[in-house]
Design a protein around this motif. Structure first.
Motif, short mmCIF file in Angstrom:
data_model
loop_
_atom_site.label_atom_id
_atom_site.label_comp_id
_atom_site.label_asym_id
_atom_site.label_seq_id
_atom_site.Cartn_x
_atom_site.Cartn_y
_atom_site.Cartn_z
N THR C 34 0.83 -1.20 0.00
CA THR C 34 0.00 0.00 0.00
C THR C 34 0.87 1.26 0.00
O THR C 34 0.61 2.20 -0.75
CB THR C 34 -0.91 0.01 1.25
N ILE C 35 1.89 1.25 0.84
CA ILE C 35 2.76 2.43 0.91
C ILE C 35 3.45 2.68 -0.42
O ILE C 35 3.56 3.81 -0.88
CB ILE C 35 3.81 2.25 2.03
N TYR C 36 3.88 1.61 -1.05
CA TYR C 36 4.55 1.74 -2.34
C TYR C 36 3.61 2.41 -3.35
O TYR C 36 3.98 3.35 -4.04
CB TYR C 36 4.98 0.36 -2.84
N GLY C 37 2.37 1.93 -3.38
CA GLY C 37 1.37 2.50 -4.29
C GLY C 37 1.10 3.97 -3.96
O GLY C 37 1.05 4.82 -4.85
N LEU C 38 0.94 4.25 -2.67
CA LEU C 38 0.61 5.63 -2.27
C LEU C 38 1.79 6.57 -2.49
O LEU C 38 1.61 7.76 -2.74
CB LEU C 38 0.16 5.66 -0.81
N ALA C 39 3.02 6.03 -2.41
CA ALA C 39 4.19 6.85 -2.70
C ALA C 39 4.18 7.23 -4.18
O ALA C 39 4.54 8.36 -4.55
CB ALA C 39 5.47 6.10 -2.35
N MET C 40 3.75 6.30 -5.03
CA MET C 40 3.65 6.62 -6.45
C MET C 40 2.60 7.71 -6.68
O MET C 40 2.79 8.61 -7.50
CB MET C 40 3.34 5.37 -7.27
N VAL C 41 1.50 7.61 -5.94
CA VAL C 41 0.48 8.67 -6.01
C VAL C 41 1.11 10.01 -5.63
O VAL C 41 0.87 11.04 -6.28
CB VAL C 41 -0.72 8.34 -5.09
#
Lengths: 184, 149, 493
Positions: C34-41
């Motif tokens: 989740t953090i990886y995805g949100l960091a991309m956001v």
């Protein structure tokens, strides 16, 4: 780039200094692991250092707290001399504009009475050079009173400083500050 | 554990709660100011919780069934639902229903304390902590209109 | 009698194949993805601010809402499972409860994600009243769903805290003993001489303040749901603003105290030195317990109508809350590292670097929490600068350090791991510097289109985010590789 001056300059210098000191201390501690020593040998001096550090830091915080008592931007903290009759200006913020005069005098204390018709907004004043010089929140059902004196004439920018919806970044307008009577 | 020494205090608590619930209704006294009314609810939840905890402590029990913990959380939500203004304002007009609602707070408090304490010895204290905190925070302005409006 | 009760306890979930380690692993993997995805956001938002790609404002603010809410909930999840993993060495905790807490937080995250990505909910993660209801560009269901999501995250955290409180009371007799106040008050001393270790002291503080925070959050959400269901429901904007920041600030702030609990447990593994409880720890954590929940008024300095005593109390509490962190936890950690036979692994590097981020971000926070400075910093990029420093550059590094420790790392990092680590740190540092520069230049936070020099800084930041993500990918791959090759026997540094 916006010139670095006033409070921003003080904050920047303080933060850079603190960061540099902290990085230096960490670097020194990390390097020290190349020469291991027994914990008992290190901890005694460490605890002494901790005591001094606690005293130093505590004193620093008390001094900083005391200093802020005299420099908070609230009406109750204004020096008595500054409480002479000010020019009252009402600011009503709404999605996504401010309802307020477009021209104000320099050199005269202004009492901004800031409120909002809908959601929370911010009322930020940027100098002609683009430096943020003062701000207050605009909240529905409440009126925030801010005293401010424009030090120099010029074209200032009023900018919303609280996220207020889809048009938030367009919520800014210019304010012309004209020279005070008798000056120039 | 519930000791003999505690019995008079628990008795006093029951009397205080009963008085708080019944006396205003009997005398036809209106609601106190909103903040105080929230604290009154908190007191009933708290008092009920203390009784529930005391009941569990009469004898040692097995601990550790997580269902009791889930029940505690659900009862916490139930306590808040009882304060939903839509429901409350409708009930408020009828003294009997209003009194029953206050009994409801005491009952939710009792089962909340019971459930929390059943989960594990002395964990009922967490329920009391929650009840006091929600009570104190609602008292600062839950359901209160802004000034001057 | 307590011992007899303990003997009778059975862990049903373990019978069902859910070992504690497995549940922690599940939480860790979900959280890191989740953090990886949100960091991309986050990177996409920076690119949009830098005019490298175009986003409609409503899309930008929706992503902003998702990034903020998602990160906070995920960080709560990650630090929570990490601390739980170590707390089990001292307390009897139910794995079912952890599983429920993880599930509740994940469901909350999913609800929030649907509200934002499908519904377009976009009033920022603090959803400051009345913004969710006025001038909304999204349907009403999205508002309700998001609030239920928040409620779920709160329930997950509450049940986690409740189980820890119960465990502490069972093991040490009372919450006062959980704070190790028996080192100060002889009357509390236990016959068996057992004293709570620092990691348990941290857990006591977090669980108590966690319950207070969730109580505040629940009232906040119930009030907003009341307004959502009925437009006549009265809400005082100043009251709910205070409540919003009581909840929002405290829950975000608590993640660093959960992390402190992890540091207490894990750092001795690397430095090969013990971390003992003494009076200082009892005093400092009791101080944190009392003052951390009182720091929220520093978010309302620019609301001049707020009662003066609250403004000053907020400043004083923020100052006081910084003392235990700097004098006890971070100082203690440095003392533990100083001239120790330290094993430098990815894990230990992350932990020490995280302490650095905590201090630098903390220094920036202290400046911002000083009222006359807040005057020119409030709601500028300085604010995200400081919290990215101690969430991304602090808490998240502790999480990565824990992941590395959890996966098992017997050998020193190879060239691949070292390169990845350096890329990650360079990206992180550069990214943070652009935030600070923007803050000092008065660029407002939370703007789809920023005034100069915002876009220029955002361009640079985007570059650093790319470097950061490349480095992070490497670090995560390395951790995954080690996890697969250590036969699930983590914990050995």
């Amino acid at each position: 780039m916006v010139p670095l001056e006033g409070k921003q300059l003080v904050i920047f210098v303080l933060w850079v200094a603190l960061t540099a000191i902290v990085i230096g201390v960490f670097w020194w501690v990390m390097r020290s692991t190349r020469r291991p020593d027994a914990y008992d040998a290190v901890s005694k001096g460490g605890y002494r250092l901790r005591k001094s550090w606690a005293w130093f830091y505590g004193t620093l915080l008390i001094a900083a707290f005391a200093a802020t008592l005299w420099t908070v931007p609230y009406a109750w903290a204004q020096p008595a001399a500054a409480k002479r009759p000010a020019m009252v200006v009402t600011v009503r913020a709404r999605q996504f504009s401010f309802s307020m005069p477009s021209r104000l005098p320099a050199g005269r204390q202004i009492e901004f009475r800031v409120t909002s018709d809908d959601v929370n907004h911010g009322f930020g004043i940027y100098s002609p050079q683009g430096v943020l010089v003062a701000q207050v929140q605009a909240m529905p059902d409440y009126t925030n009173v801010m005293y401010f004196t424009f030090s120099a004439p010029g074209t200032y920018t009023i900018r919303c400083l609280e996220f207020c919806g889809v048009g938030h970044s367009d919520m800014h307008q210019t304010l012309t500050v004209y020279p005070a009577k008798g000056s120039v | 554990m519930m000791t003999r020494r505690n019995v008079p205090w628990l008795g006093l608590l029951v009397v205080a709660m009963a008085a708080d619930i019944l006396v205003p209704a009997a005398l036809g006294i209106g609601d106190p100011p909103l903040g105080l009314h929230h604290l009154e609810h908190a007191f009933l939840l708290f008092g009920g919780g203390v009784l529930g905890i005391a009941y569990v402590r009469r004898s040692p029990r097995e601990w550790g069934d997580p269902l009791w913990l889930f029940a505690t959380i659900l009862l916490g939500a139930a306590g808040l639902v009882l304060m939903v203004p839509e429901l409350y304002s409708r009930v408020d007009a009828y003294p009997v229903l209003h009194t029953l609602l206050h009994v409801g707070f005491a009952v939710v408090g009792y089962f909340g304390g019971y459930a929390a304490e059943r989960y594990s010895p002395r964990s009922g204290i967490a329920w009391l902590l929650m009840v006091v905190m929600t009570g104190a925070l609602t008292a600062t302005g839950f359901g209160a209109p802004p000034p001057g409006v | 009698m307590l011992a007899r009760q303990l003997e009778r306890t059975e862990f049903h979930a373990e019978d069902a194949g859910l070992s504690p380690r497995r549940v922690v692993g599940i939480g860790l993997v979900i959280g890191l993805i989740t953090i990886y995805g949100l960091a991309m956001v986050g990177g996409i938002m920076k690119a949009a601010q830098g005019n490298l790609l175009h986003l409609a404002p409503e899309t930008f603010y929706a992503l902003l809402t998702l990034h903020g809410a998602g990160m906070i909930a995920t960080v709560v999840l990650l630090t929570g499972v990490a601390h739980w993993y170590f707390l089990r060495e001292h307390l009897t905790l139910r794995v079912e409860v952890l599983l429920f807490a993880v599930a509740a937080i994940v469901w909350g995250l999913l609800a929030a994600a649907v509200a934002v990505l499908v519904g377009g909910f976009a009033p920022g993660w603090t959803f400051l009243y009345p913004l969710p209801f006025v001038g909304a560009t999204w349907p009403a269901w999205a508002t309700g769903l998001f609030f239920f999501g928040v409620l779920f995250v709160g329930i997950g955290f509450a049940i986690y805290c409740l189980d820890i409180l119960a465990g502490i009371v069972r093991e040490y007799g009372s919450l006062l003993n959980g704070l190790a106040l028996d080192t100060l008050i002889p009357r509390l001393r236990r016959a068996d001489g057992k004293v709570a270790p620092p990691t348990v002291i941290a857990a006591t503080m977090v669980a108590i303040d966690g319950i207070l925070t969730v109580s505040a959050g629940t009232i906040l959400v119930i009030a907003l749901l009341g307004r959502w269901a009925s437009p006549n429901f009265p809400i005082d904007p100043l009251w709910i603003k205070n409540l919003t920041y009581f909840f929002g600030h405290t829950i975000a702030n608590l993640t660093i105290y959960v992390s402190a609990g992890v540091i207490y447990a894990v750092l001795p593994h690397y430095t090969q030195r013990p971390w003992h409880t003494n009076k200082i720890y009892a005093i400092s954590w009791t101080t944190s317990l009392i003052f951390v929940p009182w720091a929220w008024p520093h978010h309302l300095y620019m609301d001049f109508v707020q009662a003066p005593w609250l403004q000053l109390f907020g400043e004083g509490s923020t100052y006081i809350a910084s003392i235990p962190a700097t004098v006890v936890t971070i100082f203690g950690a440095l003392l533990l590292v100083y001239r120790s036979p330290m094993r430098w692994r990815i894990g230990s590097t992350m932990f020490v670097a995280g302490l650095l981020g905590w201090l630098i971000g903390g220094a920036a926070a202290m400046l911002d929490a000083t009222i006359p400075f807040n005057d020119v910093l409030h709601n500028t990029l300085w604010v995200p600068a400081h919290f990215h420093t101690y969430l991304l550059g602090g808490v998240f590094l502790f999480v990565l350090g824990f992941a590395s420790h959890f996966a098992g790392e017997r050998a020193a990092p190879g060239r691949f791991a070292k390169t990845a680590e350096w890329l990650f740190f360079v990206g992180l540092g550069g990214f943070l510097l652009t935030f600070y520069a923007g803050g000092i230049e008065g660029v407002p936070r939370r703007e789809a289109v920023q005034p100069a020099p915002g876009p220029f800084l955002a361009d640079i930041a985007t570059g650093f985010v790319v470097i950061l993500l490349v480095g992070l990918t490497g670090v995560l791959l390395e951790t995954l590789w080690r996890a697969r090759h250590s036969a699930g026997q983590g914990g050995e540094a």
